[in-house]
Each structure stands twice: as C-alpha cells, then as structure tokens.
Write a protein that holds these residues in place. Sequence first.
Motif, PDB file in Angstrom:
ATOM      1  N   LYS A 377      48.201  28.308  32.888  1.00  0.00           N
ATOM      2  CA  LYS A 377      47.676  29.674  33.015  1.00  0.00           C
ATOM      3  C   LYS A 377      46.811  29.819  34.270  1.00  0.00           C
ATOM      4  CE  LYS A 377      45.577  29.538  29.035  1.00  0.00           C
ATOM      5  NZ  LYS A 377      45.903  28.146  28.662  1.00  0.00           N
ATOM      6  N   SER A 378      45.860  28.892  34.468  1.00  0.00           N
ATOM      7  CA  SER A 378      45.000  28.958  35.656  1.00  0.00           C
ATOM      8  C   SER A 378      45.799  28.715  36.928  1.00  0.00           C
ATOM      9  CB  SER A 378      43.862  27.933  35.552  1.00  0.00           C
ATOM     10  OG  SER A 378      43.002  28.242  34.471  1.00  0.00           O
ATOM     11  N   SER A 379      46.755  27.810  36.855  1.00  0.00           N
ATOM     12  CA  SER A 379      47.605  27.544  38.024  1.00  0.00           C
ATOM     13  C   SER A 379      48.346  28.796  38.443  1.00  0.00           C
ATOM     14  CB  SER A 379      48.603  26.424  37.710  1.00  0.00           C
ATOM     15  OG  SER A 379      47.935  25.232  37.374  1.00  0.00           O
ATOM     16  N   LEU A 380      48.791  29.579  37.450  1.00  0.00           N
ATOM     17  CA  LEU A 380      49.545  30.795  37.746  1.00  0.00           C
ATOM     18  C   LEU A 380      48.696  31.804  38.508  1.00  0.00           C
ATOM     19  CD1 LEU A 380      52.091  32.562  35.503  1.00  0.00           C
ATOM     20  CD2 LEU A 380      50.230  33.913  36.421  1.00  0.00           C
ATOM     21  N   VAL A 381      47.501  32.095  38.005  1.00  0.00           N
ATOM     22  CA  VAL A 381      46.680  33.117  38.682  1.00  0.00           C
ATOM     23  C   VAL A 381      46.139  32.607  40.016  1.00  0.00           C
ATOM     24  CG1 VAL A 381      46.067  34.299  36.557  1.00  0.00           C
ATOM     25  CG2 VAL A 381      44.586  32.462  37.386  1.00  0.00           C
ATOM     26  N   ASN A 382      46.014  31.271  40.188  1.00  0.00           N
ATOM     27  CA  ASN A 382      45.547  30.726  41.466  1.00  0.00           C
ATOM     28  C   ASN A 382      46.557  30.935  42.594  1.00  0.00           C
ATOM     29  OD1 ASN A 382      43.014  29.799  40.692  1.00  0.00           O
ATOM     30  ND2 ASN A 382      43.778  27.794  40.055  1.00  0.00           N
ATOM     31  N   LEU A 383      47.793  31.236  42.237  1.00  0.00           N
ATOM     32  CA  LEU A 383      48.815  31.483  43.259  1.00  0.00           C
ATOM     33  C   LEU A 383      48.681  32.878  43.874  1.00  0.00           C
ATOM     34  CD1 LEU A 383      51.999  30.003  41.493  1.00  0.00           C
ATOM     35  CD2 LEU A 383      50.486  28.876  43.137  1.00  0.00           C
ATOM     36  N   ILE A 384      48.020  33.797  43.161  1.00  0.00           N
ATOM     37  CA  ILE A 384      47.934  35.180  43.662  1.00  0.00           C
ATOM     38  C   ILE A 384      47.055  35.265  44.915  1.00  0.00           C
ATOM     39  CG2 ILE A 384      47.315  37.558  43.082  1.00  0.00           C
ATOM     40  CD1 ILE A 384      47.917  36.844  40.131  1.00  0.00           C
ATOM     41  N   PRO A 385      45.833  34.685  44.917  1.00  0.00           N
ATOM     42  CA  PRO A 385      45.028  34.719  46.152  1.00  0.00           C
ATOM     43  C   PRO A 385      45.344  33.549  47.094  1.00  0.00           C
ATOM     44  CG  PRO A 385      43.710  33.862  44.358  1.00  0.00           C
ATOM     45  CD  PRO A 385      45.060  34.162  43.784  1.00  0.00           C
ATOM     46  N   ARG A 386      46.399  32.805  46.820  1.00  0.00           N
ATOM     47  CA  ARG A 386      46.827  31.659  47.646  1.00  0.00           C
ATOM     48  C   ARG A 386      45.790  30.535  47.681  1.00  0.00           C
ATOM     49  NH1 ARG A 386      49.084  32.249  53.431  1.00  0.00           N
ATOM     50  NH2 ARG A 386      49.905  30.184  52.950  1.00  0.00           N
ATOM     51  N   PHE A 387      45.170  30.248  46.539  1.00  0.00           N
ATOM     52  CA  PHE A 387      44.389  29.022  46.470  1.00  0.00           C
ATOM     53  C   PHE A 387      45.346  27.834  46.571  1.00  0.00           C
ATOM     54  CE2 PHE A 387      41.059  31.442  43.813  1.00  0.00           C
ATOM     55  CZ  PHE A 387      40.464  31.899  44.969  1.00  0.00           C
ATOM     56  N   TYR A 388      46.526  28.018  46.038  1.00  0.00           N
ATOM     57  CA  TYR A 388      47.656  27.107  46.222  1.00  0.00           C
ATOM     58  C   TYR A 388      48.859  27.959  46.616  1.00  0.00           C
ATOM     59  CZ  TYR A 388      44.931  23.739  43.432  1.00  0.00           C
ATOM     60  OH  TYR A 388      43.948  22.906  42.956  1.00  0.00           O
ATOM     61  N   ASP A 389      49.850  27.344  47.228  1.00  0.00           N
ATOM     62  CA  ASP A 389      51.098  28.030  47.541  1.00  0.00           C
ATOM     63  C   ASP A 389      52.177  27.609  46.551  1.00  0.00           C
ATOM     64  OD1 ASP A 389      50.691  29.838  49.571  1.00  0.00           O
ATOM     65  OD2 ASP A 389      51.005  28.378  51.177  1.00  0.00           O
ATOM     66  N   ALA A 390      52.987  28.570  46.155  1.00  0.00           N
ATOM     67  CA  ALA A 390      54.116  28.257  45.268  1.00  0.00           C
ATOM     68  C   ALA A 390      55.052  27.281  45.967  1.00  0.00           C
ATOM     69  CB  ALA A 390      54.861  29.541  44.910  1.00  0.00           C
ATOM     70  N   THR A 391      55.576  26.327  45.191  1.00  0.00           N
ATOM     71  CA  THR A 391      56.538  25.369  45.762  1.00  0.00           C
ATOM     72  C   THR A 391      57.970  25.878  45.653  1.00  0.00           C
ATOM     73  OG1 THR A 391      56.452  24.193  43.637  1.00  0.00           O
ATOM     74  CG2 THR A 391      55.082  23.340  45.414  1.00  0.00           C
ATOM     75  N   GLY A 392      58.152  26.985  44.926  1.00  0.00           N
ATOM     76  CA  GLY A 392      59.457  27.621  44.830  1.00  0.00           C
ATOM     77  C   GLY A 392      59.291  29.090  44.507  1.00  0.00           C
ATOM     78  N   GLY A 393      60.187  29.928  44.986  1.00  0.00           N
ATOM     79  CA  GLY A 393      60.082  31.360  44.752  1.00  0.00           C
ATOM     80  C   GLY A 393      58.960  31.974  45.575  1.00  0.00           C
ATOM     81  N   CYS A 394      58.517  33.167  45.198  1.00  0.00           N
ATOM     82  CA  CYS A 394      57.457  33.831  45.958  1.00  0.00           C
ATOM     83  C   CYS A 394      56.627  34.734  45.065  1.00  0.00           C
ATOM     84  CB  CYS A 394      58.042  34.617  47.131  1.00  0.00           C
ATOM     85  SG  CYS A 394      59.197  35.927  46.661  1.00  0.00           S
ATOM     86  N   VAL A 395      55.384  34.907  45.465  1.00  0.00           N
ATOM     87  CA  VAL A 395      54.448  35.807  44.800  1.00  0.00           C
ATOM     88  C   VAL A 395      54.220  36.988  45.741  1.00  0.00           C
ATOM     89  CG1 VAL A 395      52.148  36.068  43.793  1.00  0.00           C
ATOM     90  CG2 VAL A 395      53.332  33.848  43.658  1.00  0.00           C
ATOM     91  N   LEU A 396      54.333  38.191  45.207  1.00  0.00           N
ATOM     92  CA  LEU A 396      54.169  39.384  46.038  1.00  0.00           C
ATOM     93  C   LEU A 396      52.998  40.223  45.536  1.00  0.00           C
ATOM     94  CD1 LEU A 396      57.502  38.888  45.572  1.00  0.00           C
ATOM     95  CD2 LEU A 396      57.563  40.673  47.293  1.00  0.00           C
ATOM     96  N   VAL A 397      52.220  40.740  46.465  1.00  0.00           N
ATOM     97  CA  VAL A 397      51.151  41.684  46.161  1.00  0.00           C
ATOM     98  C   VAL A 397      51.471  42.979  46.906  1.00  0.00           C
ATOM     99  CG1 VAL A 397      48.708  42.222  46.516  1.00  0.00           C
ATOM    100  CG2 VAL A 397      49.376  39.956  45.689  1.00  0.00           C
ATOM    101  N   ASP A 398      51.594  44.051  46.159  1.00  0.00           N
ATOM    102  CA  ASP A 398      51.957  45.350  46.738  1.00  0.00           C
ATOM    103  C   ASP A 398      53.253  45.275  47.542  1.00  0.00           C
ATOM    104  OD1 ASP A 398      49.724  46.603  45.613  1.00  0.00           O
ATOM    105  OD2 ASP A 398      48.454  46.016  47.290  1.00  0.00           O
ATOM    106  N   GLY A 399      54.187  44.462  47.034  1.00  0.00           N
ATOM    107  CA  GLY A 399      55.513  44.379  47.636  1.00  0.00           C
ATOM    108  C   GLY A 399      55.632  43.446  48.813  1.00  0.00           C
ATOM    109  N   VAL A 400      54.551  42.766  49.190  1.00  0.00           N
ATOM    110  CA  VAL A 400      54.569  41.864  50.344  1.00  0.00           C
ATOM    111  C   VAL A 400      54.270  40.439  49.868  1.00  0.00           C
ATOM    112  CG1 VAL A 400      53.509  41.303  52.576  1.00  0.00           C
ATOM    113  CG2 VAL A 400      53.824  43.696  51.894  1.00  0.00           C
ATOM    114  N   ASP A 401      55.056  39.479  50.344  1.00  0.00           N
ATOM    115  CA  ASP A 401      54.829  38.066  50.035  1.00  0.00           C
ATOM    116  C   ASP A 401      53.399  37.696  50.445  1.00  0.00           C
ATOM    117  OD1 ASP A 401      54.774  35.215  49.955  1.00  0.00           O
ATOM    118  OD2 ASP A 401      56.935  35.144  50.295  1.00  0.00           O
ATOM    119  N   VAL A 402      52.676  37.040  49.530  1.00  0.00           N
ATOM    120  CA  VAL A 402      51.275  36.706  49.826  1.00  0.00           C
ATOM    121  C   VAL A 402      51.157  35.817  51.063  1.00  0.00           C
ATOM    122  CG1 VAL A 402      50.441  36.995  47.457  1.00  0.00           C
ATOM    123  CG2 VAL A 402      51.354  34.768  48.185  1.00  0.00           C
TER     124      VAL A 402
END
Length: 579
Positions: A377-402
């Motif tokens: 759960k914490s790992s998931l939300v840490n990907l939104i502000p880029r505390f870590y980067d996803a190793t696969g796929g992408c996280v988007l904020v307002d339609g733009v890859d973080v």
Amino acid sequence: MLSLFLTHLQGYKKDAVKAPILIILEVICELLLPLVMAEIVDVAIPAGDAGYIFKLGAMMLVLAAVSMFCGVMAAKYAAFASQGFGGNLRQCLFDKVQEFSFADIDRFSSASLITRMTNDVNAMTMMLAMGLRMLVRAPVMLIVALVICFRLSARLALVLVVIIPLMVAAIAVLMRICTRLFEVMQKKIDGLNNTLQENLVAIRVVKAFVRENHERGKFKKANDELMEAGLNVGMRIVAIMPIMMLAMNGAVVSVLYLGGRMVMGATFDLGSLQAFISYITQILMSVMMVAMSLLQLSRAQACAHRINEVLTTRPSVEDKETAVRSDLPAPRGEVEFRDVSFKYVATGTGDDVLSHISFTVQPGQFVAIVGGTGTGKSSLVNLIPRFYDATGGCVLVDGVDVRDYPLEELRGRIGMVLQNNVLFTGTIRENLLWGKPDATEEEIVQAAKDAQAYDFIMSFPDGFDTVLDQGGTNVSGGQKQRLCIARAMLRKPAILILDDSTSAVDSATEAAIRQSFAKNLKDTTVIIIAQRISSVQYADEILILDDDHIAGQGTHEELLASNQIYQEIYQSQQEGVGE
C-alpha cells in the motif's frame, strides 16, 4: 582524490598556495642554521674573532625568528584552507544527498551517509592540512639537505644512499597493507553508527520492552569490531616507528664512525661533521614525516573513494532533460496507474511488490486503499510523487507521466502525510509553514482547525510558538499526526495522500477531519491508506491490495456484498467491537 581537493578548495586556493611557500621559506632558514654554526666552529672560534662570532650568532637568531614566523603563518593558512575545504565538501555532499531518491538512501543507509559527511570528510581535512605542511616540508628538506650533504662529503653521503631506499621500501609495503585495512575500518564505523542511530531513534521501544541488555550486546559487538579493525591498522602503523628509528640511529652511528676517522685524519672539519650530522638527522626525520603523512594519505584515499561513491552516484529519480515543460496541464488531481509493476531493486528480494496495477482516480474523489501488512500500500502511493520510480508501466498525474514532470512541479501538486510522522525541531508555526512558506496567519489557523489541531495547540502556553523537540517527542502520537495533516492541508494540494496517518486519532476526531476535507478541500483528490473500516467506508471508491495485485475495487456496500477479503476485514473488526 586530487580532483576532490582541487574542486572543493573554492575560496581558499590562495591560502592553499601561501602555506607551501611559507613552509619552503621556513625550511630554507632551518637549513642555513647548521652552515652558520659550522662557520662559527671552523672559522670564527679558531680565529678568536669575537665580533665575527656575535655577527654569526645574530644571523642565527634572525634565521630562527624568520623560520618561526613562516612556520606559524603556514600553519594558519593551512588551517584556513583545510577547514574551508572540509566545509565545502560537506555542503556538496549534503546537497547531493538532497537529490537522492528513497532508493538511493536505502542503498547507502543513513548511518553510512552520516559517516561519510563527518568522519570521512574529517580524515580528508586532516590530510590536506598535513599535506600543505608536512608533504611540502619533508620533500624540500630531504632534497636540499641531501644536496648539501653531498657537497660537504660525498663519501659520508653514501650512507644515505643505502638507508633511504630501505626506509622507502618499508613505507611502500606498509601503505599497501594499511589502505585496505582503512577501508575495512571505515565500514566498521558505518556499522557502529547504524547501531547507535537505530538505538537512539527507538529508545522508547527499547525501554518499553526492557531490551537494554540486548542493545548493549548489539552495540558491544559493533564496537568490538571497530576496535579490532582499528587495532589491525594501529599495530601495523606502530611497526614503522622502530624500523625508522633503527635506520636513523644506524645512519648516525655510521656517520659518526666514518666522519670521526676523517676528522682525526684531518680530511674533514669538526664543524662540517657537526653540520653533516644535523643534516642527516633532518633528512631521516623528513623520511619519517613522509611515512606518517603517507599513512594518513592511505586513510584519506579510502575515505575519498567512499565520498566519490556518493558524489558520482546518479540519482535514480531525477528530472528528464525534457521535463521542463510549459504546456503542463493545470492541477486537477487526476491519478492513473497504467499496468504498473514495482520492485525494490537496491534492497529488496527481486520480487515484485506491485504487479500489473491499473486504476484511475478522478479529480476530487475520495479513494481509500486497504489490505494486509506488506501488500504494497505505501509502495503504491510512493510512486505518485516519484519517491520511487515504477519498474514497469507508468503512473500519470493529470494525464501526464510523472516522469515527464519537473520534480518540483510534481511534488508541488501533492500534499503527503507519511506513515512515519516527522516533525522538526522548532515551533509549531515553523513546522506548519513547511506546507506553505508564505502562508498567512489566517491560513495557518484554518489549516490547524481543519486538522482538528487548533484546540490542543492553543492549550499550550505559547500556542503556535510552542517549541517542538526533535521528532516532536513532546507531543502525543495523535497530536503529531494532526500537525502533519495540518501541514499538508495548508498547501491546498491538488492531491492529498494520507498513509495510515489517522491511526492514533479517535474515531470522532477522524470523522471531523474527514468532514473538513469535504468542506475545505472539496476539489482535492484524497487518497487514504487505513486499516479501520470506519476510516474508509465513506470513500467514493475502495481498493483492496492483496499479494501485489488489486483484489477488489468498489464502494463499501459493493465490496461488503461481493469481496471475501473485505468481508473478512469487516467481520474481524466487528467482532473486536462486539467483544
């Protein structure tokens, strides 16, 4: 290592040049003294010329005074240069660490980074101070005195041709051994600092569980390992002194024997022999000084390697060259996970913590994430502000890859209350202003009221000017959580993330905080991680994480009707309430 010295001497390079020049002048004055003394013994005294004796004596006093002045000033400038270098290097290291992602800090460990910024930098500072003096003084003394010795008597100087190579060989062998041992010792310092830091941070837990003896044992083990590493180095360093003294005394005895025979045979003057002995002593002392400086150099090399490791590390999360964009969308608070996978590369087992996660949070939604311990759960939300980067796929904020956002812009849109609530030494007001440095008094008060923190803040005699101890240890866990929530709310973010940050707050207070979200942050997307069903049942959507994937998604009523994991969580908490 030389590049570190040259790079971080900005502002102190003049001092670093003045010190060696003054040292050379000091050495020249010292080397002239034996020659003047030889003139007194061989010429002035046999001639009975008292005036000439006083004149040469006055010259010796002047040389001694100039030598002392140059030595003092050289020490002053060397201190300025070395301490300035240390300050610059520490600042550069700290600035670099501020760029690190969570993964980079996990890789080095905070204890090791502290050691590198303190102990390792101090070792390099000492090396520079010694290098600007000893490593200039000793070679100049050695070369000039050696030339003078050959001019006084080439025959006697051959003693040095035998002794000096033997001393140099011993130093080279010792340096090679000690460099490796110094690296081991610095790692043991890391281990000791890590044990100490862990104990001090968790001292309340240690005392609560009466584990002082266990912690003493852990510290003793780390301390003994450092002591053994230090002894391994020290026992080899002390070996150099007997070798050097044996070589020096052997050389002096040889010169006295050969020189004495030459004086008795009237082929060498007594004053010249006295000067020769002074020079040979200075030469061999210079070799010893070089030896000690080189041993310090071997430690500085080990420290420089560790420092360079930090300075040359490229942060795993950084702005792309194309990240500075003028066409970024206005902050709305939309979050999308598109087939996201994640693993902890630096410190993990290599298995995915999150696997193929996909969902979308619409602007202004209140979304909750639940699941068992260790489900990511914490790992998931840490990907939104880029505390870590996803190793696969992408996280988007307002339609733009973080990853296409400048980090400052991305994190400026997000307010976050971490699982480990952190407050800094300073007043409550100063801590709240982390959320918005230019906030007005009215905004601060409103944020405190929204987070249900205003009443307890005003119960303190100094109100918002109450000073918090390091880590906020002089407030309760619930008060600390509310201050951290107020700090995040003051920012008025587009996205507010609460990572299990109401666990120490009672249900009534939590409900009041939730109502303030709906009233004062109605356009803000709220993502909350919680364990209590009462905390999440009013969410627009609830995500259930289980074994690295989403095992359910829907409202409280939908999940209660169809999702077994959610039903089990609900039932376990209802049973707890019933009991």
